[in-house]
Design a protein around this motif. Structure first.
Motif, PDB file in Angstrom:
ATOM      1  N   THR A 199      -8.813   3.001  13.795  1.00 43.94           N
ATOM      2  CA  THR A 199      -8.043   3.955  13.010  1.00 43.94           C
ATOM      3  C   THR A 199      -6.908   3.206  12.325  1.00 43.94           C
ATOM      4  OG1 THR A 199      -8.524   5.680  14.631  1.00 43.94           O
ATOM      5  CG2 THR A 199      -6.695   6.094  13.104  1.00 43.94           C
ATOM      6  N   VAL A 200      -6.677   3.488  11.046  1.00 42.16           N
ATOM      7  CA  VAL A 200      -5.622   2.826  10.286  1.00 42.16           C
ATOM      8  C   VAL A 200      -4.710   3.878   9.666  1.00 42.16           C
ATOM      9  CG1 VAL A 200      -5.075   1.346   8.311  1.00 42.16           C
ATOM     10  CG2 VAL A 200      -7.026   0.792   9.778  1.00 42.16           C
ATOM     11  N   LEU A 201      -3.409   3.713   9.883  1.00 37.57           N
ATOM     12  CA  LEU A 201      -2.393   4.507   9.199  1.00 37.57           C
ATOM     13  C   LEU A 201      -1.488   3.537   8.465  1.00 37.57           C
ATOM     14  CD1 LEU A 201      -0.897   7.200   8.635  1.00 37.57           C
ATOM     15  CD2 LEU A 201       0.417   6.784  10.733  1.00 37.57           C
ATOM     16  N   MET A 202      -1.250   3.791   7.172  1.00 38.65           N
ATOM     17  CA  MET A 202      -0.460   2.839   6.400  1.00 38.65           C
ATOM     18  C   MET A 202       0.505   3.540   5.460  1.00 38.65           C
ATOM     19  SD  MET A 202      -3.605   1.512   3.970  1.00 38.65           S
ATOM     20  CE  MET A 202      -2.651   0.349   3.029  1.00 38.65           C
ATOM     21  N   VAL A 203       1.671   2.908   5.258  1.00 37.46           N
ATOM     22  CA  VAL A 203       2.597   3.275   4.195  1.00 37.46           C
ATOM     23  C   VAL A 203       2.365   2.283   3.070  1.00 37.46           C
ATOM     24  CG1 VAL A 203       5.019   3.403   3.491  1.00 37.46           C
ATOM     25  CG2 VAL A 203       4.324   4.252   5.737  1.00 37.46           C
ATOM     26  N   GLU A 204       2.128   2.777   1.864  1.00 37.95           N
ATOM     27  CA  GLU A 204       1.817   1.860   0.764  1.00 37.95           C
ATOM     28  C   GLU A 204       2.253   2.450  -0.569  1.00 37.95           C
ATOM     29  OE1 GLU A 204       1.225  -1.061  -1.346  1.00 37.95           O
ATOM     30  OE2 GLU A 204       0.706  -1.378   0.762  1.00 37.95           O
ATOM     31  N   HIS A 205       2.874   1.611  -1.419  1.00 38.52           N
ATOM     32  CA  HIS A 205       3.321   2.041  -2.749  1.00 38.52           C
ATOM     33  C   HIS A 205       2.276   1.776  -3.823  1.00 38.52           C
ATOM     34  CE1 HIS A 205       7.421   3.371  -2.093  1.00 38.52           C
ATOM     35  NE2 HIS A 205       7.653   2.336  -1.332  1.00 38.52           N
ATOM     36  N   ASN A 206       1.389   0.823  -3.577  1.00 37.90           N
ATOM     37  CA  ASN A 206       0.402   0.446  -4.588  1.00 37.90           C
ATOM     38  C   ASN A 206      -0.677   1.535  -4.661  1.00 37.90           C
ATOM     39  OD1 ASN A 206      -1.909  -0.735  -5.905  1.00 37.90           O
ATOM     40  ND2 ASN A 206      -0.986  -2.744  -5.595  1.00 37.90           N
ATOM     41  N   MET A 207      -0.611   2.344  -5.707  1.00 35.77           N
ATOM     42  CA  MET A 207      -1.509   3.490  -5.783  1.00 35.77           C
ATOM     43  C   MET A 207      -2.954   3.075  -6.033  1.00 35.77           C
ATOM     44  SD  MET A 207       0.373   5.836  -4.900  1.00 35.77           S
ATOM     45  CE  MET A 207      -0.909   7.058  -5.025  1.00 35.77           C
ATOM     46  N   GLY A 208      -3.151   1.937  -6.685  1.00 36.32           N
ATOM     47  CA  GLY A 208      -4.507   1.437  -6.856  1.00 36.32           C
ATOM     48  C   GLY A 208      -5.153   1.129  -5.525  1.00 36.32           C
ATOM     49  N   VAL A 209      -4.368   0.544  -4.619  1.00 31.46           N
ATOM     50  CA  VAL A 209      -4.851   0.240  -3.270  1.00 31.46           C
ATOM     51  C   VAL A 209      -5.155   1.530  -2.518  1.00 31.46           C
ATOM     52  CG1 VAL A 209      -4.145  -0.655  -1.014  1.00 31.46           C
ATOM     53  CG2 VAL A 209      -3.727  -2.005  -3.082  1.00 31.46           C
ATOM     54  N   VAL A 210      -4.243   2.481  -2.583  1.00 34.38           N
ATOM     55  CA  VAL A 210      -4.422   3.755  -1.882  1.00 34.38           C
ATOM     56  C   VAL A 210      -5.686   4.460  -2.370  1.00 34.38           C
ATOM     57  CG1 VAL A 210      -3.447   6.063  -1.557  1.00 34.38           C
ATOM     58  CG2 VAL A 210      -1.975   4.046  -1.361  1.00 34.38           C
ATOM     59  N   ALA A 211      -5.871   4.483  -3.682  1.00 34.56           N
ATOM     60  CA  ALA A 211      -7.041   5.152  -4.258  1.00 34.56           C
ATOM     61  C   ALA A 211      -8.334   4.493  -3.812  1.00 34.56           C
ATOM     62  CB  ALA A 211      -6.942   5.145  -5.786  1.00 34.56           C
ATOM     63  N   ASP A 212      -8.316   3.159  -3.724  1.00 34.49           N
ATOM     64  CA  ASP A 212      -9.525   2.408  -3.399  1.00 34.49           C
ATOM     65  C   ASP A 212      -9.856   2.428  -1.914  1.00 34.49           C
ATOM     66  OD1 ASP A 212     -11.680   0.551  -3.820  1.00 34.49           O
ATOM     67  OD2 ASP A 212     -10.358  -1.064  -3.153  1.00 34.49           O
ATOM     68  N   LEU A 213      -8.810   2.510  -1.084  1.00 35.92           N
ATOM     69  CA  LEU A 213      -8.984   2.210   0.335  1.00 35.92           C
ATOM     70  C   LEU A 213      -8.965   3.428   1.254  1.00 35.92           C
ATOM     71  CD1 LEU A 213      -9.251  -0.323   2.173  1.00 35.92           C
ATOM     72  CD2 LEU A 213      -6.757  -0.401   2.271  1.00 35.92           C
ATOM     73  N   CYS A 214      -8.181   4.441   0.912  1.00 35.15           N
ATOM     74  CA  CYS A 214      -7.839   5.460   1.900  1.00 35.15           C
ATOM     75  C   CYS A 214      -8.729   6.701   1.832  1.00 35.15           C
ATOM     76  CB  CYS A 214      -6.377   5.865   1.738  1.00 35.15           C
ATOM     77  SG  CYS A 214      -5.247   4.475   2.024  1.00 35.15           S
ATOM     78  N   ASP A 215      -9.081   7.206   3.009  1.00 38.32           N
ATOM     79  CA  ASP A 215      -9.875   8.429   3.123  1.00 38.32           C
ATOM     80  C   ASP A 215      -9.012   9.664   2.905  1.00 38.32           C
ATOM     81  OD1 ASP A 215     -12.327   7.053   4.035  1.00 38.32           O
ATOM     82  OD2 ASP A 215     -11.117   6.622   5.813  1.00 38.32           O
ATOM     83  N   THR A 216      -7.809   9.633   3.495  1.00 34.90           N
ATOM     84  CA  THR A 216      -6.901  10.774   3.437  1.00 34.90           C
ATOM     85  C   THR A 216      -5.505  10.287   3.073  1.00 34.90           C
ATOM     86  OG1 THR A 216      -8.176  11.871   5.184  1.00 34.90           O
ATOM     87  CG2 THR A 216      -5.993  12.770   4.701  1.00 34.90           C
ATOM     88  N   ILE A 217      -4.803  11.078   2.271  1.00 39.66           N
ATOM     89  CA  ILE A 217      -3.454  10.733   1.835  1.00 39.66           C
ATOM     90  C   ILE A 217      -2.532  11.905   2.136  1.00 39.66           C
ATOM     91  CG2 ILE A 217      -2.000  10.160  -0.155  1.00 39.66           C
ATOM     92  CD1 ILE A 217      -4.658   9.094  -1.458  1.00 39.66           C
ATOM     93  N   THR A 218      -1.431  11.605   2.802  1.00 35.51           N
ATOM     94  CA  THR A 218      -0.387  12.600   3.025  1.00 35.51           C
ATOM     95  C   THR A 218       0.805  12.235   2.152  1.00 35.51           C
ATOM     96  OG1 THR A 218      -1.076  13.018   5.317  1.00 35.51           O
ATOM     97  CG2 THR A 218       1.163  13.660   4.713  1.00 35.51           C
ATOM     98  N   VAL A 219       1.231  13.179   1.316  1.00 36.50           N
ATOM     99  CA  VAL A 219       2.360  12.957   0.416  1.00 36.50           C
ATOM    100  C   VAL A 219       3.601  13.608   1.017  1.00 36.50           C
ATOM    101  CG1 VAL A 219       3.239  13.184  -1.942  1.00 36.50           C
ATOM    102  CG2 VAL A 219       0.765  13.059  -1.531  1.00 36.50           C
ATOM    103  N   LEU A 220       4.657  12.810   1.178  1.00 38.25           N
ATOM    104  CA  LEU A 220       5.925  13.326   1.689  1.00 38.25           C
ATOM    105  C   LEU A 220       6.928  13.457   0.555  1.00 38.25           C
ATOM    106  CD1 LEU A 220       6.434  11.254   4.992  1.00 38.25           C
ATOM    107  CD2 LEU A 220       5.413  13.515   4.739  1.00 38.25           C
ATOM    108  N   GLN A 221       7.781  14.460   0.653  1.00 37.80           N
ATOM    109  CA  GLN A 221       8.908  14.628  -0.257  1.00 37.80           C
ATOM    110  C   GLN A 221      10.054  15.233   0.516  1.00 37.80           C
ATOM    111  OE1 GLN A 221       8.693  17.597  -3.368  1.00 37.80           O
ATOM    112  NE2 GLN A 221       9.870  16.332  -4.779  1.00 37.80           N
ATOM    113  N   ARG A 222      11.206  14.584   0.438  1.00 35.42           N
ATOM    114  CA  ARG A 222      12.403  15.044   1.145  1.00 35.42           C
ATOM    115  C   ARG A 222      12.120  15.299   2.623  1.00 35.42           C
ATOM    116  NH1 ARG A 222      12.651  18.289  -3.643  1.00 35.42           N
ATOM    117  NH2 ARG A 222      14.108  17.395  -5.158  1.00 35.42           N
ATOM    118  N   GLY A 223      11.320  14.415   3.221  1.00 31.17           N
ATOM    119  CA  GLY A 223      11.077  14.486   4.653  1.00 31.17           C
ATOM    120  C   GLY A 223      10.054  15.506   5.107  1.00 31.17           C
ATOM    121  N   GLN A 224       9.389  16.159   4.148  1.00 30.62           N
ATOM    122  CA  GLN A 224       8.409  17.177   4.498  1.00 30.62           C
ATOM    123  C   GLN A 224       7.072  16.885   3.819  1.00 30.62           C
ATOM    124  OE1 GLN A 224      10.898  20.574   3.175  1.00 30.62           O
ATOM    125  NE2 GLN A 224      10.858  21.261   5.303  1.00 30.62           N
TER     126      GLN A 224
END
Length: 249
Positions: A199-224
């Motif tokens: 299982t992999v959980l990652m924080v990443e700014h590179n959206m190209g990487v996120v789009a290519d690599l990740c099954d699920t994405i959780t978007v946070l804003q103001r801590g929520q």
């Protein structure tokens, strides 16, 4: 057995009157690659540090494989099979690449906590060490001191030591930060390979990487939690576009 590897309920971190993370409910499926993204100040790193026990929650619960780890110490968590990387390289600067990885591999030996272990015993690990270094592109630098490596190469060495610990759950804090394009693709390939059976959980700014690599994405804003889903789903979410994606949608 549940298919959820990491779960948080009501995860909250308050600094004085400021809530860096507030009421985050997160479920990371076993054997998936899950990303935490969001604009600066969204609470990604705080949430990440809470899950990996480098910060203590103000409220909420954290579970690993269904077991409450809210008050477990980071070292004990690593022994349970959860290992994290850091934004700042955490390798031993005055050990060689081979020695750094070998230190991580010693964990599997019965004498891993004996400081005066004969080098002949440690040399038995060299074939495995060299295979790991080969996988991250550092085999030719195996006898180079870590302090002499470029920033990107230090990040690759840290990834090598992380993989050497043979964790069940890998957590990466901005693994692509400061890397060249070639190194980024190498790390993407490594994470994809390492995620097989993990299982992999990652924080990443590179959206190209996120789009290519990740099954699920959780978007946070103001801590929520603002949104969650596949890249295709979150990239089309109007709230995400307004808060984070800008012209990338």
């Amino acid at each position: 057995m549940s298919d959820i590897a990491i779960e948080t309920e009501g995860l909250t971190k308050q600094f004085g009157g400021f809530y860096a993370v507030q009421g985050v409910n997160l479920k990371v499926r076993r054997h998936s690659i899950h990303a935490l993204i969001g604009p600066n100040g969204a609470g990604k790193s705080t949430c990440f540090n809470l899950i990996t026990k480098f910060l203590t929650p103000s409220a909420g619960t954290i579970r690993l494989e269904g077991k409450d780890i809210t008050h477990v110490k980071p070292a004990a968590l690593a022994r349970r099979g959860m290992v994290r990387s850091f934004q700042i390289s955490s390798v031993f600067p005055h050990l060689t690449c081979r020695e750094n990885v070998r230190v991580a591999l010693q964990r599997q030996m019965k004498n891993s906590y004996q400081f005066w272990t004969p080098e002949s015993v440690l040399n038995a690990l060299n074939d495995e060490v060299d295979a790991i270094l080969q996988s991250v592109g550092l085999f030719d630098m195996r006898d180079t001191l870590a302090v002499e490596l470029s920033y990107g190469r230090k990040r690759l060495l840290e990834l090598a030591t992380t993989l050497a610990l043979k964790p069940d759950v890998l957590l990466f804090d901005e693994p692509m930060a400061g890397m060249s394009t070639g190194d980024i693709q190498r790390v993407v390939d490594l994470i994809r390979t390492a995620a097989e059976g993990r299982t992999v959980l990652m924080v990443e700014h590179n959206m190209g990487v996120v789009a290519d690599l990740c099954d699920t994405i959780t978007v946070l804003q103001r801590g929520q939690v603002l949104a969650e889903g596949s890249y295709e789903e979150v990239s089309k979410n109007p709230e995400v576009i307004a808060a984070y994606m800008g012209g990338h949608a």
